[in-house]
Design an enzyme around this catalytic site. Structure first.
Site, short mmCIF file in Angstrom:
data_model
loop_
_atom_site.label_atom_id
_atom_site.label_comp_id
_atom_site.label_asym_id
_atom_site.label_seq_id
_atom_site.Cartn_x
_atom_site.Cartn_y
_atom_site.Cartn_z
N ARG A 69 0.85 -1.20 0.00
CA ARG A 69 0.00 0.00 0.00
C ARG A 69 0.88 1.25 0.00
O ARG A 69 0.56 2.25 -0.65
CB ARG A 69 -0.89 -0.02 1.25
CG ARG A 69 -1.99 1.03 1.24
CD ARG A 69 -2.87 0.94 2.49
NE ARG A 69 -3.43 -0.38 2.69
CZ ARG A 69 -4.48 -0.87 2.04
NH1 ARG A 69 -5.09 -0.14 1.14
NH2 ARG A 69 -4.92 -2.07 2.29
N HIS A 113 -18.51 9.97 0.05
CA HIS A 113 -18.94 8.65 0.54
C HIS A 113 -20.47 8.56 0.46
O HIS A 113 -21.16 9.49 0.88
CB HIS A 113 -18.46 8.44 1.98
CG HIS A 113 -18.78 7.08 2.50
ND1 HIS A 113 -18.09 5.96 2.11
CD2 HIS A 113 -19.74 6.67 3.36
CE1 HIS A 113 -18.61 4.90 2.70
NE2 HIS A 113 -19.61 5.30 3.47
#
Ligand code: GAR
Length: 205
Positions: A69, A113
């Site tokens: 990541r 979101h």
């Protein structure tokens, strides 16, 4: 690039309807930001086509080609910086960035979101809201911090859940709100009208 407009990198993973809303708003004469680059974690998503059609550089930073990541995040930050981006906008970006991104862009990463955070964080917000039986869900635009879907909330708008809503129906109504809310937030941010202190975000005239 227009020196007066804040250059932003928009991160995407899919169809890019929020990217389109951002591009459309950036095309207006009073726009305070410009989309300097679009970065996708996957090849062949429709969002990349939208970038090309708008004459914006489109870059794939393939999640599967990075060992960690941290390496993935580092490459995204490098591409964003190479294109002069001074903020990141996550518009349907379905990967989690390493904390190094927040260090490099403190209070300068904005995410949209499809739920009223802190309810239903994560990648399955819309079906989870339906399964829970909430009568109201909605859209949230927030700064990104080190935790997933957790940073200071900039804007929220509620969307009623209809009794026979499936995921597609509710998500479509939430997205209609996102397409207004996200460009409004990025525009206000670029105009310097948004400040953040701890968790509290203030809008200024
Ligand atoms: C948007 O509804 C966004 O809120 C959601 O993905 C959709 C992408 O649509 N993001 C998340 O679920 C992030 N956890 P788009 O590609 O058409 O903009």
């Amino acid at each position: 690039m227009d020196a007066c407009r804040l250059p932003v990198a928009v991160l995407v993973s899919g169809s890019g309807t929020n990217l389109q809303a951002l591009l459309d708003r950036a095309g207006r004469p009073d726009a305070a930001y410009q989309v300097a680059v679009v970065i996708s974690d996957r090849p062949e998503v429709f969002a990349l086509r939208r970038a090309v059609d708008a004459g914006v550089p489109a870059v794939v930073v393939d999640w599967h080609e990075h060992a960690s990541r941290a390496a993935f995040t580092d490459e995204i930050c490098r591409v964003a910086a190479d294109h002069g981006a001074e903020a990141l906008v996550l518009a349907g970006f379905m990967r989690i960035l390493a904390p190094e991104a927040v260090e490099r862009y403190p209070d300068r990463i904005i995410n949209v979101h499809p739920a009223l955070l802190p309810a239903f964080p994560g990648a399955h917000a819309v079906p989870q809201a339906i399964a829970y039986g909430v009568k109201l869900s909605g859209a949230t635009v927030h700064f990104v911090d080190e935790e997933v879907d957790h940073g200071p909330i900039i804007a929220q708008e509620a969307v009623p859940v209809a009794p026979d809503d499936g995921e597609a129906e509710l998500h479509a109504r939430i997205q209609a709100v996102e397409h207004r809310l996200l460009p409004d937030v990025v525009q206000a941010f670029a105009e310097g009208k948004i400040t953040v202190e701890g968790r509290i975000v203030r809008w200024h005239k």
